[in-house]
Scaffold this motif. Structure first.
Motif, PDB file in Angstrom:
ATOM      1  N   LEU A 126       0.802  -1.245  -0.092  1.00  0.00           N
ATOM      2  CA  LEU A 126      -0.084   0.043   0.039  1.00  0.00           C
ATOM      3  C   LEU A 126       0.774   1.170   0.028  1.00  0.00           C
ATOM      4  N   LEU A 127       1.632   1.076   0.642  1.00  0.00           N
ATOM      5  CA  LEU A 127       2.766   2.359   0.655  1.00  0.00           C
ATOM      6  C   LEU A 127       3.576   2.456  -0.490  1.00  0.00           C
ATOM      7  N   TRP A 128       3.918   1.605  -1.135  1.00  0.00           N
ATOM      8  CA  TRP A 128       4.586   1.570  -2.418  1.00  0.00           C
ATOM      9  C   TRP A 128       3.645   1.859  -3.398  1.00  0.00           C
ATOM     10  N   SER A 129       2.434   1.626  -3.423  1.00  0.00           N
ATOM     11  CA  SER A 129       1.566   2.047  -4.563  1.00  0.00           C
ATOM     12  C   SER A 129       1.007   3.632  -4.283  1.00  0.00           C
ATOM     13  N   GLN A 130       1.260   4.098  -3.038  1.00  0.00           N
ATOM     14  CA  GLN A 130       1.047   5.296  -3.075  1.00  0.00           C
ATOM     15  C   GLN A 130       2.188   6.601  -3.412  1.00  0.00           C
ATOM     16  N   ASN A 131       3.143   5.826  -3.999  1.00  0.00           N
ATOM     17  CA  ASN A 131       4.327   6.551  -4.361  1.00  0.00           C
ATOM     18  C   ASN A 131       4.442   6.477  -5.848  1.00  0.00           C
ATOM     19  N   VAL A 132       3.306   6.244  -6.686  1.00  0.00           N
ATOM     20  CA  VAL A 132       3.198   6.056  -8.030  1.00  0.00           C
ATOM     21  C   VAL A 132       3.385   7.404  -8.867  1.00  0.00           C
ATOM     22  N   VAL A 133       2.378   8.171  -8.198  1.00  0.00           N
ATOM     23  CA  VAL A 133       2.043   9.473  -8.853  1.00  0.00           C
ATOM     24  C   VAL A 133       3.474  10.417  -8.842  1.00  0.00           C
ATOM     25  N   LYS A 134       4.034  10.917  -9.836  1.00  0.00           N
ATOM     26  CA  LYS A 134       5.051  11.738  -9.827  1.00  0.00           C
ATOM     27  C   LYS A 134       4.938  13.155 -10.761  1.00  0.00           C
ATOM     28  N   HIS A 135       5.365  14.286  -9.929  1.00  0.00           N
ATOM     29  CA  HIS A 135       5.104  15.564 -10.690  1.00  0.00           C
ATOM     30  C   HIS A 135       6.350  16.024 -11.211  1.00  0.00           C
ATOM     31  N   LYS A 136       6.421  16.725 -12.370  1.00  0.00           N
ATOM     32  CA  LYS A 136       7.529  17.341 -12.646  1.00  0.00           C
ATOM     33  C   LYS A 136       7.379  18.804 -12.152  1.00  0.00           C
ATOM     34  N   LYS A 137       8.551  19.736 -12.197  1.00  0.00           N
ATOM     35  CA  LYS A 137       8.720  20.917 -11.442  1.00  0.00           C
ATOM     36  C   LYS A 137       7.595  21.594 -12.395  1.00  0.00           C
ATOM     37  N   ASP A 138       6.857  22.779 -11.817  1.00  0.00           N
ATOM     38  CA  ASP A 138       5.944  23.809 -12.553  1.00  0.00           C
ATOM     39  C   ASP A 138       5.015  23.053 -13.166  1.00  0.00           C
ATOM     40  N   GLU A 139       4.718  21.913 -12.879  1.00  0.00           N
ATOM     41  CA  GLU A 139       3.534  21.095 -13.747  1.00  0.00           C
ATOM     42  C   GLU A 139       2.284  21.078 -12.712  1.00  0.00           C
ATOM     43  N   ASP A 140       1.266  21.616 -13.304  1.00  0.00           N
ATOM     44  CA  ASP A 140       0.004  21.761 -12.649  1.00  0.00           C
ATOM     45  C   ASP A 140      -0.713  20.387 -12.040  1.00  0.00           C
ATOM     46  N   LYS A 189      -3.163  17.778 -10.937  1.00  0.00           N
ATOM     47  CA  LYS A 189      -4.590  17.522 -11.090  1.00  0.00           C
ATOM     48  C   LYS A 189      -5.045  16.979  -9.691  1.00  0.00           C
ATOM     49  N   THR A 190      -6.644  17.112  -9.677  1.00  0.00           N
ATOM     50  CA  THR A 190      -7.377  16.793  -8.380  1.00  0.00           C
ATOM     51  C   THR A 190      -7.667  15.271  -8.667  1.00  0.00           C
ATOM     52  N   THR A 191      -8.309  14.538  -7.720  1.00  0.00           N
ATOM     53  CA  THR A 191      -8.482  13.075  -7.631  1.00  0.00           C
ATOM     54  C   THR A 191     -10.084  12.983  -8.064  1.00  0.00           C
ATOM     55  N   GLY A 192     -10.393  14.228  -8.138  1.00  0.00           N
ATOM     56  CA  GLY A 192     -11.926  13.959  -8.742  1.00  0.00           C
ATOM     57  C   GLY A 192     -13.042  13.966  -7.629  1.00  0.00           C
ATOM     58  N   HIS A 193     -12.517  13.772  -6.573  1.00  0.00           N
ATOM     59  CA  HIS A 193     -13.424  13.658  -5.425  1.00  0.00           C
ATOM     60  C   HIS A 193     -13.643  15.099  -5.033  1.00  0.00           C
ATOM     61  N   SER A 194     -15.048  15.335  -4.874  1.00  0.00           N
ATOM     62  CA  SER A 194     -15.454  16.695  -4.126  1.00  0.00           C
ATOM     63  C   SER A 194     -16.387  16.488  -3.125  1.00  0.00           C
ATOM     64  N   GLY A 249     -17.822  21.313  -2.266  1.00  0.00           N
ATOM     65  CA  GLY A 249     -16.821  22.274  -2.677  1.00  0.00           C
ATOM     66  C   GLY A 249     -15.437  22.094  -2.543  1.00  0.00           C
ATOM     67  N   ILE A 250     -15.221  21.043  -1.827  1.00  0.00           N
ATOM     68  CA  ILE A 250     -13.670  20.837  -1.498  1.00  0.00           C
ATOM     69  C   ILE A 250     -13.173  19.762  -2.186  1.00  0.00           C
ATOM     70  N   GLU A 251     -12.133  20.028  -2.959  1.00  0.00           N
ATOM     71  CA  GLU A 251     -11.603  18.900  -3.739  1.00  0.00           C
ATOM     72  C   GLU A 251     -10.326  18.546  -3.221  1.00  0.00           C
ATOM     73  N   GLU A 252      -9.608  17.330  -3.634  1.00  0.00           N
ATOM     74  CA  GLU A 252      -8.579  16.684  -3.121  1.00  0.00           C
ATOM     75  C   GLU A 252      -7.474  16.947  -4.150  1.00  0.00           C
ATOM     76  N   TYR A 253      -6.055  17.252  -3.932  1.00  0.00           N
ATOM     77  CA  TYR A 253      -5.273  17.142  -4.850  1.00  0.00           C
ATOM     78  C   TYR A 253      -4.489  15.825  -4.982  1.00  0.00           C
ATOM     79  N   ASN A 254      -4.026  15.456  -6.199  1.00  0.00           N
ATOM     80  CA  ASN A 254      -3.865  14.073  -6.215  1.00  0.00           C
ATOM     81  C   ASN A 254      -1.999  14.164  -6.098  1.00  0.00           C
ATOM     82  N   ASN A 255      -1.566  14.582  -4.894  1.00  0.00           N
ATOM     83  CA  ASN A 255      -0.302  14.649  -4.665  1.00  0.00           C
ATOM     84  C   ASN A 255       0.511  13.555  -4.044  1.00  0.00           C
ATOM     85  N   PRO A 256       1.814  13.027  -4.567  1.00  0.00           N
ATOM     86  CA  PRO A 256       2.235  12.250  -3.945  1.00  0.00           C
ATOM     87  C   PRO A 256       2.431  12.243  -2.470  1.00  0.00           C
ATOM     88  N   LEU A 257       2.879  11.198  -1.531  1.00  0.00           N
ATOM     89  CA  LEU A 257       3.128  11.300  -0.218  1.00  0.00           C
ATOM     90  C   LEU A 257       4.147  12.299   0.057  1.00  0.00           C
TER      91      LEU A 257
END
Length: 478
Positions: free
Chosen positions: A29-43, A45-50, A53-61
């Motif tokens: 589970l811990l390894w699977s939550q480290n799949v998402v990677k973001h490049k520098k200055d990249e926007d 995205k959200t997870t789609g959950h709302s 009116g509050i949305e959740e960013y899809n950030n890595p741990l």
């Protein structure tokens, strides 16, 4: 793998599977939550959950959280390798031993005792008297006493009801350094049998209590004391002596002003009626020899402020005060003597006790003396006419039967009388003598349930030889 009739190996594997699978699942589970990677200055995205009116960013741990979680999993694996946790697996442990709370305690105690010996072991090479004079040693002894002894004997070592005062000159088991060390090392058990029924009820007990009070010069009822004296002579002198002075290691001195369970009429009546039981635990195995030696010196020093031995350390005296020169000790029997015999006047326990030589054993018992003999493994207690008082120093002849009883053997006690007098009175006297022997053996540490009072086919023994007939036999049951 240890098992019992109440367990099955299934549960061992059940626990192991649950623990191992849990660690693997959390790791995945811990390894699977480290799949998402973001490049520098990249926007991001959200997870789609709302929600509202509050949305959740899809950030890595966060890196710090991610690595700390891995460290937690690694710690869990290391813990389960060293300590119990995987079913019946006890863990690798330390120093070749699996970890248990007991093993940890033993290791800590071993280290503590080693440190103690390094710092204070020098006192073990000194005599108790020398240690008692050393202020540093006595300070250590006081600390040990405060840890192990004040619960019973008090912080001032002056005891409490049922727990003896260690600062006076009254010693039931002896006040020499050797005896004090023996008491601390091996412990003591003191038992006063209940005599309420045996003495004939409340009034007769009260009579005896008043006589005992008269022995120590307390205010008492003279009429009751006079009646109680006869009862005391018939039942109590075997342990407490003919003058109530006691017998060291057997029964306390009743003529002084020191009372372990209280010296009021009420307290003495309670003691006689219901008996008393006291126990000093054995400290051998729990305390090291170094600590026992220091405790011995501390206790001896508290009761011997001038660092000299007292006569009361080895013998009880009327009033607790020596009044006469010590009688010379009787010669010990030859080591090769197969039979032991001890004799003494029934009402003169303070006199020296002659030891009958092996060549004299076959001779008839004294006509009107209390004696104890061992013949063919049978201990024979002989009594004076009409008396049930046991000879002084009878322990010389009872050592083997006492040892056998403590080892689990049963002792059979049978009482006899001579062929003269009233048959009914004689039968009662034989029973009283057997009970007196039983009470004596209880004082020597034999448990009551290890003895059987057995009435012989005829309580009259050795017709034509009345001295031989007045006896109680103690046999080891086959």
């Amino acid at each position: 793998m240890e098992q019992s009739q109440f367990t099955s190996p299934f549960w061992h594997y059940y626990i192991v599977i649950i623990v191992v699978c849990s660690i693997l699942w959390v790791s995945y589970l811990l390894w699977s939550q480290n799949v998402v990677k973001h490049k520098k200055d990249e926007d991001v995205k959200t997870t789609g959950h709302s929600w509202d009116g509050i949305e959740e960013y899809n950030n890595p741990l966060p890196r710090w959280w991610f690595y700390m979680f891995w460290m937690t999993i690694a710690f869990a694996i290391g813990y389960l390798a060293l300590y119990p946790g995987l079913g019946d697996f006890k863990g690798i442990g330390f120093n070749g031993k699996p970890w248990t709370s007991h093993n940890q305690y033993e290791a800590e105690m071993e280290k503590g005792n080693a440190d103690f010996h390094q710092n204070y072991g020098k006192f073990a090479t000194m005599s108790v008297e020398e240690v008692a004079k050393d202020p540093n040693a006595m300070a250590v002894g006081a600390n040990l006493f405060g840890i192990y002894c004040i619960q019973c004997h008090g912080s001032d070592a002056q005891g409490a009801k049922g727990f003896p005062n260690l600062t006076d000159k009254d010693w039931l088991w002896g006040g020499t350094p050797e005896k004090i060390k023996e008491t601390i090392t091996d412990g003591r058990v003191a038992t006063m049998a209940p005599w309420g029924v045996a003495l004939g009820g409340e009034e007769r007990v009260k009579d005896v209590a008043n006589y005992v009070m008269s022995l120590s010069k307390m205010q008492h009822n003279e009429e009751r004391a006079a009646r109680g004296q006869e009862i005391f002579k018939a039942n109590c002198v075997v342990c407490h002596g003919d003058k109530g002075q006691g017998n060291m290691a057997t029964a306390p001195n009743l003529t002084d002003n020191i009372w372990l369970w209280g010296g009021t009429e009420k307290a003495i009546i309670e003691t006689i009626t219901g008996g008393r039981h006291g126990q000093m635990p054995a400290w051998k195995g729990f305390l090291t020899d170094d600590k026992i030696h220091l405790l011995t010196a501390y206790v001896w020093g508290k009761s011997h402020p001038d660092y000299k031995g007292y006569p009361q350390d080895t013998k009880d005296y009327v009033g607790g005060i020596p009044t006469a020169e010590e009688p010379k000790k009787a010669a010990e029997p030859a080591a090769s003597a197969p039979v032991v015999a001890v004799s003494a006047p029934a009402v003169a326990a303070s006199e020296p006790t002659p030891v009958v030589a092996a060549s004299e054993v076959q001779a008839a018992p004294a006509a009107d003396k209390a004696e104890v003999r061992v013949e063919n493994g049978v201990v024979k207690f002989y009594f004076a006419v009409g008396k049930s008082a046991i000879a002084a120093n009878a322990e010389k002849a009872t050592g083997e039967v006492v040892k056998a009883a403590k080892a689990g053997k049963k002792l059979v006690i049978s009482g006899f009388t001579d062929s003269t007098g009233n048959a009914v009175a004689n039968e009662k006297l034989s029973k009283n003598r057997a009970q007196a022997v039983q009470a004596y053996l209880i004082k020597q540490g034999v448990k009551k349930d290890s003895m059987v009072l057995r009435k012989p086919e005829s309580s009259v023994g050795a017709k034509g030889n009345n001295a031989e007939g007045r006896r109680v036999e103690v046999k080891i049951q086959d």
